[in-house]
Design a protein around this motif. Sequence first.
Motif, PDB file in Angstrom:
ATOM      1  N   ILE A   1      41.636  37.798  36.122  1.00 40.38           N
ATOM      2  CA  ILE A   1      42.972  38.354  35.864  1.00 40.38           C
ATOM      3  C   ILE A   1      42.997  39.835  36.196  1.00 40.38           C
ATOM      4  CG2 ILE A   1      44.715  38.797  34.105  1.00 40.38           C
ATOM      5  CD1 ILE A   1      43.784  36.289  32.661  1.00 40.38           C
ATOM      6  N   LYS A   2      41.951  40.560  35.806  1.00 37.01           N
ATOM      7  CA  LYS A   2      41.890  41.997  36.103  1.00 37.01           C
ATOM      8  C   LYS A   2      41.912  42.239  37.610  1.00 37.01           C
ATOM      9  CE  LYS A   2      39.097  46.146  35.559  1.00 37.01           C
ATOM     10  NZ  LYS A   2      39.063  46.420  37.013  1.00 37.01           N
ATOM     11  N   THR A   3      41.182  41.414  38.372  1.00 35.34           N
ATOM     12  CA  THR A   3      41.130  41.576  39.827  1.00 35.34           C
ATOM     13  C   THR A   3      42.508  41.360  40.440  1.00 35.34           C
ATOM     14  OG1 THR A   3      38.834  40.820  39.854  1.00 35.34           O
ATOM     15  CG2 THR A   3      40.040  40.733  41.932  1.00 35.34           C
TER      16      THR A   3
ATOM     17  N   LEU B   1      43.253  34.538  47.935  1.00 37.95           N
ATOM     18  CA  LEU B   1      42.072  33.871  47.395  1.00 37.95           C
ATOM     19  C   LEU B   1      40.791  34.533  47.893  1.00 37.95           C
ATOM     20  CD1 LEU B   1      40.805  31.496  45.823  1.00 37.95           C
ATOM     21  CD2 LEU B   1      41.015  30.129  47.918  1.00 37.95           C
ATOM     22  N   GLY B   2      40.738  34.802  49.189  1.00 43.18           N
ATOM     23  CA  GLY B   2      39.542  35.411  49.758  1.00 43.18           C
ATOM     24  C   GLY B   2      39.264  36.790  49.204  1.00 43.18           C
ATOM     25  N   ASN B   3      40.316  37.578  49.023  1.00 40.32           N
ATOM     26  CA  ASN B   3      40.132  38.927  48.484  1.00 40.32           C
ATOM     27  C   ASN B   3      39.639  38.897  47.044  1.00 40.32           C
ATOM     28  OD1 ASN B   3      41.050  39.883  50.904  1.00 40.32           O
ATOM     29  ND2 ASN B   3      43.083  40.457  50.173  1.00 40.32           N
ATOM     30  N   ILE B   4      40.206  37.997  46.247  1.00 38.70           N
ATOM     31  CA  ILE B   4      39.779  37.881  44.846  1.00 38.70           C
ATOM     32  C   ILE B   4      38.306  37.484  44.784  1.00 38.70           C
ATOM     33  CG2 ILE B   4      40.171  36.689  42.651  1.00 38.70           C
ATOM     34  CD1 ILE B   4      43.065  36.165  43.647  1.00 38.70           C
ATOM     35  N   ALA B   5      37.937  36.493  45.590  1.00 41.89           N
ATOM     36  CA  ALA B   5      36.551  36.036  45.617  1.00 41.89           C
ATOM     37  C   ALA B   5      35.608  37.145  46.065  1.00 41.89           C
ATOM     38  CB  ALA B   5      36.427  34.817  46.531  1.00 41.89           C
ATOM     39  N   SER B   6      36.024  37.909  47.069  1.00 44.44           N
ATOM     40  CA  SER B   6      35.186  38.985  47.596  1.00 44.44           C
ATOM     41  C   SER B   6      34.923  40.056  46.546  1.00 44.44           C
ATOM     42  CB  SER B   6      35.853  39.597  48.829  1.00 44.44           C
ATOM     43  OG  SER B   6      35.103  40.691  49.316  1.00 44.44           O
ATOM     44  N   VAL B   7      35.976  40.448  45.836  1.00 44.31           N
ATOM     45  CA  VAL B   7      35.826  41.476  44.793  1.00 44.31           C
ATOM     46  C   VAL B   7      34.867  41.004  43.708  1.00 44.31           C
ATOM     47  CG1 VAL B   7      37.021  42.722  42.953  1.00 44.31           C
ATOM     48  CG2 VAL B   7      38.067  42.537  45.217  1.00 44.31           C
ATOM     49  N   LEU B   8      34.945  39.727  43.363  1.00 45.63           N
ATOM     50  CA  LEU B   8      34.114  39.188  42.284  1.00 45.63           C
ATOM     51  C   LEU B   8      32.739  38.736  42.761  1.00 45.63           C
ATOM     52  CD1 LEU B   8      36.885  37.091  40.500  1.00 45.63           C
ATOM     53  CD2 LEU B   8      35.866  39.220  39.683  1.00 45.63           C
ATOM     54  N   GLY B   9      32.530  38.751  44.084  1.00 47.32           N
ATOM     55  CA  GLY B   9      31.246  38.313  44.619  1.00 47.32           C
ATOM     56  C   GLY B   9      31.017  36.827  44.472  1.00 47.32           C
ATOM     57  N   LEU B  10      32.089  36.036  44.629  1.00 48.34           N
ATOM     58  CA  LEU B  10      32.008  34.585  44.480  1.00 48.34           C
ATOM     59  C   LEU B  10      32.448  33.900  45.765  1.00 48.34           C
ATOM     60  CD1 LEU B  10      33.741  34.171  40.983  1.00 48.34           C
ATOM     61  CD2 LEU B  10      31.281  34.066  41.434  1.00 48.34           C
TER      62      LEU B  10
ATOM     63  N   THR C   1      34.819  31.080  47.456  1.00 46.89           N
ATOM     64  CA  THR C   1      36.153  30.611  47.069  1.00 46.89           C
ATOM     65  C   THR C   1      36.079  29.277  46.334  1.00 46.89           C
ATOM     66  OG1 THR C   1      36.448  29.602  49.257  1.00 46.89           O
ATOM     67  CG2 THR C   1      37.326  31.842  48.935  1.00 46.89           C
ATOM     68  N   SER C   2      35.105  28.441  46.699  1.00 44.76           N
ATOM     69  CA  SER C   2      34.961  27.150  46.017  1.00 44.76           C
ATOM     70  C   SER C   2      34.569  27.326  44.553  1.00 44.76           C
ATOM     71  CB  SER C   2      33.917  26.286  46.726  1.00 44.76           C
ATOM     72  OG  SER C   2      32.661  26.946  46.769  1.00 44.76           O
ATOM     73  N   GLN C   3      33.835  28.400  44.250  1.00 48.69           N
ATOM     74  CA  GLN C   3      33.479  28.685  42.862  1.00 48.69           C
ATOM     75  C   GLN C   3      34.679  29.218  42.073  1.00 48.69           C
ATOM     76  OE1 GLN C   3      30.141  31.364  44.201  1.00 48.69           O
ATOM     77  NE2 GLN C   3      29.065  30.372  42.496  1.00 48.69           N
ATOM     78  N   LEU C   4      35.547  29.932  42.755  1.00 45.72           N
ATOM     79  CA  LEU C   4      36.687  30.584  42.110  1.00 45.72           C
ATOM     80  C   LEU C   4      37.824  29.614  41.797  1.00 45.72           C
ATOM     81  CD1 LEU C   4      38.009  33.266  41.244  1.00 45.72           C
ATOM     82  CD2 LEU C   4      38.757  33.558  43.618  1.00 45.72           C
ATOM     83  N   THR C   5      38.031  28.635  42.653  1.00 51.90           N
ATOM     84  CA  THR C   5      39.192  27.750  42.547  1.00 51.90           C
ATOM     85  C   THR C   5      39.342  27.077  41.189  1.00 51.90           C
ATOM     86  OG1 THR C   5      39.160  27.369  44.933  1.00 51.90           O
ATOM     87  CG2 THR C   5      40.375  25.796  43.592  1.00 51.90           C
ATOM     88  N   PRO C   6      38.273  26.525  40.574  1.00 55.51           N
ATOM     89  CA  PRO C   6      38.454  25.883  39.262  1.00 55.51           C
ATOM     90  C   PRO C   6      38.967  26.846  38.191  1.00 55.51           C
ATOM     91  CG  PRO C   6      36.363  25.232  40.234  1.00 55.51           C
ATOM     92  CD  PRO C   6      36.898  26.338  41.078  1.00 55.51           C
ATOM     93  N   TYR C   7      38.506  28.101  38.243  1.00 58.19           N
ATOM     94  CA  TYR C   7      38.980  29.091  37.271  1.00 58.19           C
ATOM     95  C   TYR C   7      40.471  29.368  37.467  1.00 58.19           C
ATOM     96  CZ  TYR C   7      34.086  30.204  36.165  1.00 58.19           C
ATOM     97  OH  TYR C   7      32.767  30.132  35.765  1.00 58.19           O
TER      98      TYR C   7
END
Length: 472
Positions: free
Chosen positions: A247-249, A257-266, A268-274
């Motif tokens: 949420i903070k990101t 999606l790609g930008n959020i994942a990049s910032v978090l170091g994840l 995209t497949s790991q990020l999607t369920p969250y």
Amino acid sequence: MYFIGRKKELETLESEYNRNGGFVVIYGRRRVGKTTLIKEFLKGKTSFYYLATKEIESQCMKRFAGVIARTTNNFAIANAKFDDWFDLFNLVADYKSNGKKVLVIDEFPYLVKTNEAFPSILQNAWDEILKDSNMMVILCGSLVSMMKKHALSHDSPIYGRRTAQIRLMPLSFMEVYPHLNLSFTDAVEQFSITGGVPKYFDFFTGKKKLMDEIEESVLSKNGFLYEEPQFLLENDVQSPNNYFSIIKTIADGNHKLGNIASVLGLETSQLTPYLTTLIELGFIEKEVPIIEKNPEKTRKGLYFISDNFIRFWFRYVYPYKGELELENTQIVLDELKKDFIEKFVAFSYESVCKNVFAYLCKSNAINFTPSKIGSYWKNEYGDENTQIDVIAVDNTNKQLFVGECKYHTRPIDADVYFNLKKKVENSNELSMAFPNYSIIYGLFSKSYFKKRLLDLKNDNPNIILIDKDKII
């Protein structure tokens, strides 16, 4: 605030009450008013209202017995010891056997956490005791994922017993506005924080200046809403820190999606369920351009914080937590003076305009039957050359409504209309997606319109001017 809105939900509950064997599941995020809705529905009805809590099963049964004792005025029940849920359900079923009764189990997921077999126990109790005892059952819960798993999914033992379900959402602006006793401008500014979540109205009443209410309830360490996002996430998800970081990101301006994942170091497949869980909880939303035929599959989706209060908290509270812990609220008040209206409220105003438009269509003030209402952008969200704030499709009558929202203190001039018209005419995507659709141009303002635009509108029936919540 007294009970408002929820007309359709009350109609659904009354309809289920009048049927034989109504079994209703109500779910939705915390603070949204589920219990208040139920209590409004129960007025004048014989009912057993049981609120589950985090405790061992024997204590759950003891408290349920207390509910039965108070409802039936048989206080010997409260002192009896029960070790079988069926005995308790029998007492409920036997009370006033010729009269209609309602059994409410609120915060149902807590019972499942106490005893994983409880859905099966309830299924058996319904089949063998409750359904033929002139009984209506309501299951309610705030843990959305658990309600879906244990009450709504095909794998749930009670799946086939449910006769209706209500996903309770925050109230819309046009449901709230008539009851606020505020000017349109003040109502929009308040709504940009509360977002139609009924519980928040207790702290934003309009009896004080908005900044004073913010300082008292949100910025003060003792304020009820000071740590609201942490409370919501800790109660609704596992690994709340992960969700908090996502949420903070997004709050920091990362929407792809790609930008959020990049910032978090994840990945995209790991990020999607969250993200899916946060969408289910109503904290964020995935927006896609309205031209997309398969919105679930498109890669053009952008993620935004949909909950107004959480968006406010991450913008004005979280970055200054250190100062606020030292009771330096002035630093946030100074930030609010800088851009609260121009950026924060103006952004929320777009969703208000969509709701106002839907309301005007529903009330037949605008001859338009919206199939969907959304926004449009070509590349990056926020590019003024490609973005259209409000766009709606009427597939029945082959009409396209395109609207611009201006939260200005000055009246809107004709150049806003000409710029909007140019965007539409220059968009090959829109013309290809909606061939032969007639275009209606709508301009939303909180500060009326200049004469030149009013004259244009008088000469052009395809221009609609909406001042506050009414058509000019």
